[in-house]
Design a protein around this motif. Sequence first.
Motif, short mmCIF file in Angstrom:
data_model
loop_
_atom_site.label_atom_id
_atom_site.label_comp_id
_atom_site.label_asym_id
_atom_site.label_seq_id
_atom_site.Cartn_x
_atom_site.Cartn_y
_atom_site.Cartn_z
N THR A 53 2.84 8.31 4.71
CA THR A 53 3.89 7.39 4.28
C THR A 53 4.14 6.31 5.33
OG1 THR A 53 4.94 9.15 2.99
CG2 THR A 53 6.28 7.21 3.49
N TYR B 24 1.19 3.97 5.59
CA TYR B 24 1.09 3.18 4.36
C TYR B 24 2.03 1.98 4.41
CZ TYR B 24 1.20 1.81 -0.55
OH TYR B 24 1.13 1.08 -1.72
N PHE B 25 3.30 2.23 4.70
CA PHE B 25 4.27 1.13 4.66
C PHE B 25 4.16 0.21 5.88
CE2 PHE B 25 6.23 3.89 1.44
CZ PHE B 25 6.36 2.95 0.43
N CYS C 223 1.29 -1.92 4.54
CA CYS C 223 1.75 -2.66 3.36
C CYS C 223 2.64 -3.83 3.76
CB CYS C 223 2.49 -1.73 2.41
SG CYS C 223 2.94 -2.51 0.82
N ARG D 127 -4.48 7.28 2.40
CA ARG D 127 -3.55 6.16 2.59
C ARG D 127 -4.24 4.81 2.42
NH1 ARG D 127 -3.96 2.60 7.27
NH2 ARG D 127 -4.50 4.50 8.43
N LEU E 17 -5.15 4.26 -1.35
CA LEU E 17 -3.98 3.97 -2.17
C LEU E 17 -3.48 2.55 -1.93
CD1 LEU E 17 -1.86 5.01 -4.16
CD2 LEU E 17 -0.54 5.87 -2.20
N LEU E 18 -3.41 2.14 -0.67
CA LEU E 18 -2.94 0.79 -0.35
C LEU E 18 -3.91 -0.26 -0.87
CD1 LEU E 18 -0.96 -1.11 0.95
CD2 LEU E 18 -2.03 -0.69 3.18
N VAL F 68 -3.38 -0.53 -4.72
CA VAL F 68 -2.10 -1.16 -5.04
C VAL F 68 -2.17 -2.66 -4.79
CG1 VAL F 68 0.33 -1.35 -4.37
CG2 VAL F 68 -0.70 0.91 -4.71
N LEU G 204 5.03 -1.12 -10.13
CA LEU G 204 4.31 -1.30 -8.87
C LEU G 204 5.22 -1.80 -7.74
CD1 LEU G 204 0.94 -2.97 -9.98
CD2 LEU G 204 1.17 -0.81 -8.75
N LEU H 172 5.65 0.61 -4.41
CA LEU H 172 4.39 0.79 -3.70
C LEU H 172 3.81 -0.52 -3.18
CD1 LEU H 172 2.50 3.52 -5.77
CD2 LEU H 172 3.47 3.74 -3.47
N SER H 173 4.12 -1.64 -3.85
CA SER H 173 3.61 -2.94 -3.40
C SER H 173 4.58 -3.65 -2.47
CB SER H 173 3.30 -3.84 -4.61
OG SER H 173 4.50 -4.23 -5.26
N CYS H 174 5.69 -2.99 -2.10
CA CYS H 174 6.69 -3.56 -1.19
C CYS H 174 7.28 -4.87 -1.75
CB CYS H 174 6.09 -3.79 0.19
SG CYS H 174 5.49 -2.29 0.99
#
Length: 329
Positions: free
Chosen positions: A72, A75-76, A79, A226, A229-230, A233, A261, A264-266
């Motif tokens: 997590t 990922y962020f 992102c 990770r 997934l990123l 997305v 989305l 997950l896409s911020c």
Amino acid sequence: MTTTPEVITESRDPATTDQQQLPSATLGADTKGSVEQITLALFIGVPFLALLAAIPFAWGWGMSWLDLGLMTGMYFLGCHGITVGFHRHFTHGSFKAKRPLRIALAIAGSMAVEGPIVRWVADHRRHHKFSDAEGDPHSPWRYGETVPALLKGLFWAHMGWMFDEEQTPQHKYAPDLIKDPAIRAVSKQFVLWTTVSLLLPPLVGGLVTMSWWGAFTAFFWGSLVRVALLHHVTWSINSICHAVGKRPFKSRDKSGNVWWLAVLSCGESWHNLHHADPTSARHGVLRWQLDSSARLIRWFEQLGWATDVRWPSEDRIASRRKEGVAEAA
């Protein structure tokens, strides 16, 4: 501080005298050779296989809280490096950043493993110049509007376009970044930041658990799953958000808002407003539209790290709204 232009609109050939005087470049040329294409396929394929294996892996061996936290957090980090850094700051100049923040955003975006910053920005500026028209590097409408053509176009927009031999001229679409020594250096160091991004989770996992198994599971979840997934997305913004979604704002393309989305896409999947007002620092401008990237930019502004933020005013939003479309659209 230097504000990057929204889109480079010059029609000069990249080999003109002015462009030849720019420093020679960053990682990745304007054509993509077979070695680079094979490397790209590995960077896409291996994390994707890990993503496919994630459910049976979790069922058989489980997923620790440490693995979840590393996945997590990484990922962020990546992102927001892409959304706040590569996209809203470097591509569109939605805000000015103090030098340390500017470099940190370039590094964080590079750790998303989506390519060198100068190439990424050049591609995206070209996308906005020709959005969903001839010249757009990744429009899902490239082959037409029939169902078979759209299916083929969706694959192209999602990932197929990255294997195109001809690449966006970086000197033409991102000369401001090439002129910046620090950003040019980060772009050249893409392999380094990719390595850091992939090795940091297993390093932490191994040290915390003091085991090779802890390092392996951290690498599986925090690195491979990770990244996959990123990637998908981010690519979905190019494909899904230009094929479906609500369009409450006026834009000259088929960009749409895809609510599922958004987290997950911020905040990037509020794509219709972005194409209606590309330099806006906030994409989710309507009620209940979550946009964590805009919130992060607000914090940077409050800390004094970001200035001249282009927040959308009510009048500006209203001027871009389609007639007869309610706020909840």
